[in-house]
Design an enzyme around this catalytic site. Structure first.
Site, PDB file in Angstrom:
ATOM      1  N   ASN A   8     134.619  94.400  85.703  1.00 57.29           N
ATOM      2  CA  ASN A   8     136.048  94.095  85.746  1.00 57.29           C
ATOM      3  C   ASN A   8     136.680  94.662  84.474  1.00 57.29           C
ATOM      4  OD1 ASN A   8     138.576  92.948  85.773  1.00 57.29           O
ATOM      5  ND2 ASN A   8     137.878  90.831  85.583  1.00 57.29           N
ATOM      6  N   LYS A  10     139.676  94.907  83.726  1.00 54.92           N
ATOM      7  CA  LYS A  10     140.930  94.221  83.382  1.00 54.92           C
ATOM      8  C   LYS A  10     142.027  95.255  83.071  1.00 54.92           C
ATOM      9  CE  LYS A  10     138.254  90.221  82.085  1.00 54.92           C
ATOM     10  NZ  LYS A  10     138.081  89.050  81.235  1.00 54.92           N
ATOM     11  N   GLU A 165     132.651  81.585  86.764  1.00 52.82           N
ATOM     12  CA  GLU A 165     133.043  82.045  85.434  1.00 52.82           C
ATOM     13  C   GLU A 165     133.622  80.883  84.636  1.00 52.82           C
ATOM     14  OE1 GLU A 165     133.689  86.551  85.411  1.00 52.82           O
ATOM     15  OE2 GLU A 165     135.596  85.635  85.871  1.00 52.82           O
ATOM     16  N   GLY A 171     135.125  86.317  77.572  1.00 51.61           N
ATOM     17  CA  GLY A 171     135.599  87.062  76.407  1.00 51.61           C
ATOM     18  C   GLY A 171     135.366  86.368  75.076  1.00 51.61           C
ATOM     19  N   SER A 209     130.999  86.594  79.215  1.00 51.49           N
ATOM     20  CA  SER A 209     130.220  87.074  78.064  1.00 51.49           C
ATOM     21  C   SER A 209     128.829  87.591  78.438  1.00 51.49           C
ATOM     22  CB  SER A 209     130.118  85.981  76.997  1.00 51.49           C
ATOM     23  OG  SER A 209     131.408  85.709  76.463  1.00 51.49           O
ATOM     24  N   GLY A 230     133.135  91.592  82.191  1.00 54.00           N
ATOM     25  CA  GLY A 230     134.413  92.049  81.667  1.00 54.00           C
ATOM     26  C   GLY A 230     134.198  93.032  80.524  1.00 54.00           C
TER      27      GLY A 230
END
Ligand code: PGA
Length: 247
Positions: A8, A10, A165, A171, A209, A230
């Site tokens: 992802n 983002k 998640e 993050g 993470s 991510g």
């Protein structure tokens, strides 16, 4: 079941670096295909060039969100048929960043997932508890409640992927223990029995993470059927190492 590792991206990347990353991953996948399925979910502006860069590589393309309607007066939005039209097979819906930044409710997420499936996409539906919810011991209740509200009825493994998640792990570099991940994924699997068809075959991804350094340990956790990555998906080497944890 075939595991799934989805990147992802983002709101990151301009054409040059996004296409370079996609080309690099496509070359690796062609040279030495991995056991797991890999999906790239770039920003909407890069769906077409990334889709072109991965043709013939076996890598899949996914959107990061879709509208619940197939078309209409919704400035700035993208519909599921539009994602399908540019070669997507997946779309992420209900990511916590959308739930929080755009106040998307479970009902909205469910409508988006239904739209995705109606367009022929597989919906990656995200759920996860906040730090406060975990601290108060409500993690599993929150996650099950989100699933009950966010999943269209009786989808099967071809149309649905669930991503667990924890919001506080996204993050942040912080992660639940392997034991905590195992407990939540087992609870999700149990809940899916009432909510889906072929619940044993619906993939449940872990996200939050995930890095090259911790992916291998997570592959050994029961009911973890892949990852939603991510930050770790923005670096080709890192992302490839994560996916390679599945061999
Ligand atoms: P992260 O994000 O890997 O950067 O924690 C995961 C996600 O939000 O899907």
């Amino acid at each position: 079941m075939r595991k799934l590792v989805a990147g992802n991206w983002k709101m990151n990347g301009l054409t040059a670096d996004g296409v370079a990353r996609a080309r690099d991953l496509a070359a690796r996948a062609k040279a030495a295909p991995l056991a797991c399925e890999i999906a790239l979910c770039p920003p909407a502006t890069l769906l077409v060039p990334v889709g072109q860069a991965i043709v013939g590589s076996g890598l899949a393309l996914g959107g990061q969100d879709c509208h619940a309607e197939p078309a209409g007066a919704h400035t700035g939005d993208i519909s599921a048929p539009m994602l399908k039209d540019v070669g997507c097979t997946y779309v992420i819906v209900g990511h916590s960043e959308r739930r929080h930044e755009y106040k998307e409710s479970d009902a909205v997420v469910r409508a988006k997932a239904a739209a995705a499936v109606a367009a022929g996409l597989c919906a990656i539906v995200c759920v996860g508890e906040s730090a406060a919810e975990r601290a108060s011991g409500r993690t599993e209740a929150v996650v099950v409640h989100q699933l009950q509200g966010s999943l269209p009825p009786k989808l099967g493994p071809a149309k649905l992927v669930v991503a667990y998640e924890p919001v506080w792990a996204i993050g942040s570099g912080r992660m639940p223990t392997a034991q905590d991940v195992a407990s939540v994924h087992a609870r999700i699997r149990e809940a899916l029995r009432d909510l889906t068809t072929e619940a044993v075959a619906v993939r449940i991804l872990y996200g939050g993470s995930v890095k090259a350094a911790n992916a291998r340990e997570l592959t050994a956790v029961a009911n973890v059927d892949g990852f939603l990555v991510g930050g770790g998906s923005l670096n080709t080497e890192e992302f490839w190492t994560i996916a390679s944890a599945y061999g």
